[in-house]
Design an enzyme around this catalytic site. Sequence first.
Site, mmCIF file in Angstrom:
data_model
loop_
_atom_site.group_PDB
_atom_site.id
_atom_site.type_symbol
_atom_site.label_atom_id
_atom_site.label_comp_id
_atom_site.label_asym_id
_atom_site.label_seq_id
_atom_site.Cartn_x
_atom_site.Cartn_y
_atom_site.Cartn_z
ATOM 1 N N VAL A 75 7.215 2.245 4.456
ATOM 2 C CA VAL A 75 8.192 1.680 3.522
ATOM 3 C C VAL A 75 7.756 1.917 2.081
ATOM 4 O O VAL A 75 8.565 2.295 1.227
ATOM 5 C CB VAL A 75 8.423 0.174 3.791
ATOM 6 C CG1 VAL A 75 9.341 -0.441 2.737
ATOM 7 C CG2 VAL A 75 9.010 -0.030 5.182
ATOM 8 N N CYS A 76 6.471 1.730 1.801
ATOM 9 C CA CYS A 76 5.970 1.932 0.436
ATOM 10 C C CYS A 76 6.110 3.393 0.014
ATOM 11 O O CYS A 76 6.506 3.684 -1.118
ATOM 12 C CB CYS A 76 4.521 1.477 0.332
ATOM 13 S SG CYS A 76 4.283 -0.274 0.721
ATOM 14 N N ASP A 77 5.783 4.305 0.907
ATOM 15 C CA ASP A 77 5.943 5.737 0.664
ATOM 16 C C ASP A 77 7.397 6.033 0.303
ATOM 17 O O ASP A 77 7.682 6.686 -0.710
ATOM 18 C CB ASP A 77 5.521 6.501 1.925
ATOM 19 C CG ASP A 77 5.746 7.998 1.834
ATOM 20 O OD1 ASP A 77 6.918 8.433 1.821
ATOM 21 O OD2 ASP A 77 4.751 8.739 1.809
ATOM 22 N N SER A 81 0.847 -1.189 0.000
ATOM 23 C CA SER A 81 0.000 0.000 0.000
ATOM 24 C C SER A 81 0.884 1.242 0.000
ATOM 25 O O SER A 81 1.771 1.361 0.857
ATOM 26 C CB SER A 81 -0.913 0.030 1.227
ATOM 27 O OG SER A 81 -1.640 1.248 1.255
#
Length: 166
Positions: free
Chosen positions: A59-61, A54
Amino acid sequence: MANVTFKGNPITLPATEVKVGDKAPNFSVLANDLSAVTLESSQGQVRLIASVPSIDTGVCDAEVRRFNEAAAQLDNVKLLTVSVDLPFAQKRWCGAAGIENVQTVSDHRDLSFGEAYGVAIKELRLLARAVFVIDSTDTVTYVEYVPEATDHPNYEAAIEAAKQAR
């Protein structure tokens, strides 16, 4: 397929495993404007495609931001980030984060990308973290299935593979 975990817990992924040298599987996902995006949409280009659980998590950001910055080093490379986030949420997040060099696309409708590339997490209906580089002839030249879905991928290796792909 390598064992992959999510927050330390084993997860079930499709039996599909994409390998270097394979012909890249086609997929159909949604752009932020709800138009279809397929592998064929960028035919003839090098693609760096990252799947993430997501985009609205730490971490995804950081991953999307890192690949967005790397785009300046990557001439003629299309960068895609695939998640099951709704296209509207992706658009809002990209606007707030100033993401202009990575196209976020949504696999929420039917997990087309997740199933084809072996990253659909059965238990969570999210995508595992992985990075694929596909050359202009649709051949897979780099694959990384991140063993722990909450860890970062090897950015340097993926970016170098995209630079080397033709």
